[in-house]
Write a protein that holds these residues in place. Structure first.
Motif, PDB file in Angstrom:
ATOM      1  N   GLY A 216       0.817  -1.211   0.000  1.00 41.50           N
ATOM      2  CA  GLY A 216       0.000   0.000   0.000  1.00 41.50           C
ATOM      3  C   GLY A 216       0.845   1.252   0.000  1.00 41.50           C
ATOM      4  O   GLY A 216       0.563   2.216  -0.737  1.00 41.50           O
ATOM      5  N   LEU A 217       1.895   1.268   0.820  1.00 37.75           N
ATOM      6  CA  LEU A 217       2.799   2.419   0.841  1.00 37.75           C
ATOM      7  C   LEU A 217       3.463   2.627  -0.514  1.00 37.75           C
ATOM      8  O   LEU A 217       3.596   3.766  -0.992  1.00 37.75           O
ATOM      9  CB  LEU A 217       3.861   2.221   1.923  1.00 37.75           C
ATOM     10  N   LYS A 225      -1.115   9.301  -4.924  1.00 39.12           N
ATOM     11  CA  LYS A 225      -2.485   9.313  -4.396  1.00 39.12           C
ATOM     12  C   LYS A 225      -2.545   8.477  -3.127  1.00 39.12           C
ATOM     13  O   LYS A 225      -1.718   7.594  -2.913  1.00 39.12           O
ATOM     14  CB  LYS A 225      -3.467   8.759  -5.431  1.00 39.12           C
ATOM     15  N   SER A 226      -3.543   8.742  -2.293  1.00 44.31           N
ATOM     16  CA  SER A 226      -3.712   7.967  -1.078  1.00 44.31           C
ATOM     17  C   SER A 226      -4.275   6.588  -1.414  1.00 44.31           C
ATOM     18  O   SER A 226      -4.881   6.382  -2.474  1.00 44.31           O
ATOM     19  CB  SER A 226      -4.665   8.679  -0.115  1.00 44.31           C
ATOM     20  N   ALA A 227      -4.079   5.647  -0.493  1.00 41.57           N
ATOM     21  CA  ALA A 227      -4.624   4.308  -0.696  1.00 41.57           C
ATOM     22  C   ALA A 227      -6.145   4.348  -0.823  1.00 41.57           C
ATOM     23  O   ALA A 227      -6.733   3.605  -1.621  1.00 41.57           O
ATOM     24  CB  ALA A 227      -4.212   3.396   0.456  1.00 41.57           C
ATOM     25  N   SER A 228      -6.797   5.224  -0.069  1.00 35.09           N
ATOM     26  CA  SER A 228      -8.252   5.363  -0.167  1.00 35.09           C
ATOM     27  C   SER A 228      -8.661   5.808  -1.561  1.00 35.09           C
ATOM     28  O   SER A 228      -9.626   5.282  -2.149  1.00 35.09           O
ATOM     29  CB  SER A 228      -8.760   6.360   0.874  1.00 35.09           C
ATOM     30  N   GLU A 229      -7.934   6.770  -2.117  1.00 34.42           N
ATOM     31  CA  GLU A 229      -8.237   7.256  -3.471  1.00 34.42           C
ATOM     32  C   GLU A 229      -7.992   6.163  -4.503  1.00 34.42           C
ATOM     33  O   GLU A 229      -8.767   6.018  -5.465  1.00 34.42           O
ATOM     34  CB  GLU A 229      -7.389   8.478  -3.787  1.00 34.42           C
ATOM     35  N   PHE A 288      -5.206  -0.778   7.330  1.00 34.48           N
ATOM     36  CA  PHE A 288      -4.740  -0.074   6.139  1.00 34.48           C
ATOM     37  C   PHE A 288      -4.981  -0.935   4.900  1.00 34.48           C
ATOM     38  O   PHE A 288      -6.079  -1.437   4.689  1.00 34.48           O
ATOM     39  CB  PHE A 288      -3.274   0.322   6.324  1.00 34.48           C
ATOM     40  N   THR A 289      -3.994  -1.135   4.048  1.00 35.92           N
ATOM     41  CA  THR A 289      -4.182  -1.876   2.795  1.00 35.92           C
ATOM     42  C   THR A 289      -4.067  -3.386   2.966  1.00 35.92           C
ATOM     43  O   THR A 289      -4.102  -4.126   1.989  1.00 35.92           O
ATOM     44  CB  THR A 289      -3.178  -1.399   1.739  1.00 35.92           C
TER      45      THR A 289
END
Length: 437
Positions: A216-217, A225-229, A288-289
């Motif tokens: 994810g990082l 972009k962020s992981a959410s995006e 997180f991811t």
């Protein structure tokens, strides 16, 4: 009770590879979804689903299986979806929010999907590869600082579980339960797994939450972009998963109408099964991811059906994500393998796991669209009971007779419902009722 097969509310999903976020929602079976560009696009046509409930006898067997798993794990509630394209559907909520809160469970409640998040993180990886943003064989330190010793590990290794990196779960579980509001930097969380001795890279599968945190990082750094995006752009908007997201890190419930999440306090000789502790409010940074996404049962079923068929990629895209699985362990059955952020369980593709408060599993057959998804609102027993329950439900539902005018395909599983019913009972952390009660 819902009877929609995941994905059946849209007949075609067409989305630009370079702008999947343009895909719009749909409400009718025959509606065609188109992205903003007619070029460089793909379409997804889910299998037809009989618009009927599963036979009463099948539904009764399914409900008995879920209720057994609830008792043995200390869960007060469960949400389940079973979609059998040639026979019917069974989507329901069972039980209540908690011992004190007798609010009945409903199918519109949101919950944390635990390790199914890993599949979505790999969806993003392959989407960015198809969009020429990253390469599968890129070295992890190219995108993640402070891990120079992983120079021989690739992004694909992180997705496939072949990085050799250990898991952080055992070291931080107590901290998750005691301080659910804590916001975890992903690299700090991953460091507990990185501190363990590695196993052979590239040739051995290892269940590693740290690997998906690092992935994810890396994807955030590569894309800006962020992981959410990224999950919204490459997964939830293209598949019209309106109830699914990776929330921000501030501690919160998994949605406005949330299934309660619980765990059992440890006592001498076992657990306090009559007084579960509520942990519905939690920071998504805990997962997180790896395990941070929230969803609904219909979204979860629709998602695993689509991803098992690699619907988010152009047809024939190489390399095939699930084409080279490895044994889950040296002692695992030959039909139980892993790759691409997923497990292969006979013909089924999916994931299972736990996150504080919830144990979740979702599996689908890419050939027929046969799909099972389940969540239990107690995480004390870990993710195995959710997996075993999903497999038990799959074995029961696979024998459902074809509806009038339908023909059942040649579809079978390498295990029986009785096998995994017994596995759940054998691993009970709370007392099961005597036979006949």
């Amino acid at each position: 009770m819902s009877t929609d097969l995941p994905g059946v509310i849209f007949m075609h999903l067409v989305s630009s590879r370079r702008w999947r976020a343009a895909a719009a929602g749909a409400a009718a079976l025959a509606l065609v979804l188109t992205g903003c560009s007619p070029e460089d696009s793909f379409s997804y046509t889910p299998p037809e689903q009989v618009d009927a409930a599963l036979p009463d006898e099948t539904a009764a067997q399914l409900q008995a299986a879920v209720e057994n798993a609830m008792v043995t794990t200390g869960a007060t509630g469960a949400i389940v979806g079973v979609w059998v394209p040639w026979s019917g559907t069974w989507v329901t909520g069972l039980g209540t929010q908690s011992v004190e809160d007798q609010t009945e469970i409903t199918t519109d409640m949101t919950f944390r999907i635990a390790d199914v998040t890993r599949m979505m993180t790999c969806d993003v990886l392959y989407g960015l590869v198809d969009d020429d943003v990253v390469e599968l064989d890129a070295s992890v330190p190219e995108y993640v600082s402070g891990v120079a010793h992983l120079e021989d590990i690739t992004l694909l290794d992180l997705c496939n579980g072949t990085s050799g990196v250990g898991s952080s779960e055992a070291a931080v579980k107590g901290m998750w339960l005691n301080t659910p509001e804590r916001v975890w930097p992903a690299l700090e969380l991953a460091s507990f797994g990185l501190g363990l001795d590695p196993v052979a890279q590239g040739t051995t599968y290892r269940d590693s939450d740290a690997g998906y945190l690092l992935l994810g990082l890396a994807l955030e750094r590569a894309s800006g972009k962020s992981a959410s995006e990224l999950i919204a752009e490459y997964v939830t908007r293209p598949l019209d998963l309106a109830g699914t997201s990776l929330p921000g890190s501030k501690a919160a419930t998994p949605g406005d109408i949330a299934l309660s999440g619980n765990y059992l306090p440890a006592i001498e000789g076992g657990f306090e099964c009559t007084a579960p502790s509520d942990i519905t409010v939690l920071s998504s940074s805990t997962g997180f991811t790896d395990s941070g996404v929230v969803s609904t049962i219909d979204d979860l079923g629709r998602y695993v059906q689509a991803t098992s068929r690699q619907a988010l990629r152009d047809e024939g895209a190489e390399p095939g994500r699930f084409s080279a699985p490895l044994p889950v362990s040296p002692k695992a059955e030959s039909w139980y393998q892993a790759t691409g952020g997923a497990y292969m369980v006979g013909p089924l593709v999916g994931q299972h796991g736990w996150t504080p408060g919830y144990a979740t599993a979702a599996y689908s057959d890419p050939e027929t669209g046969f799909t099972v998804a389940v969540v239990l609102n107690n995480s004390t027993a870990g993710g195995s009971p959710a997996a075993y329950l999903a497999w038990e439900l799959a074995a029961i539902a696979s024998k459902a007779p074809a509806a009038s005018g339908q023909t059942a395909p040649e579809f079978g599983l390498p295990f029986t419902a009785e096998q995994y019913h017994q596995a759940i009972t054998d691993r009970a952390i709370c007392a099961t009722p005597p036979a006949g009660e």
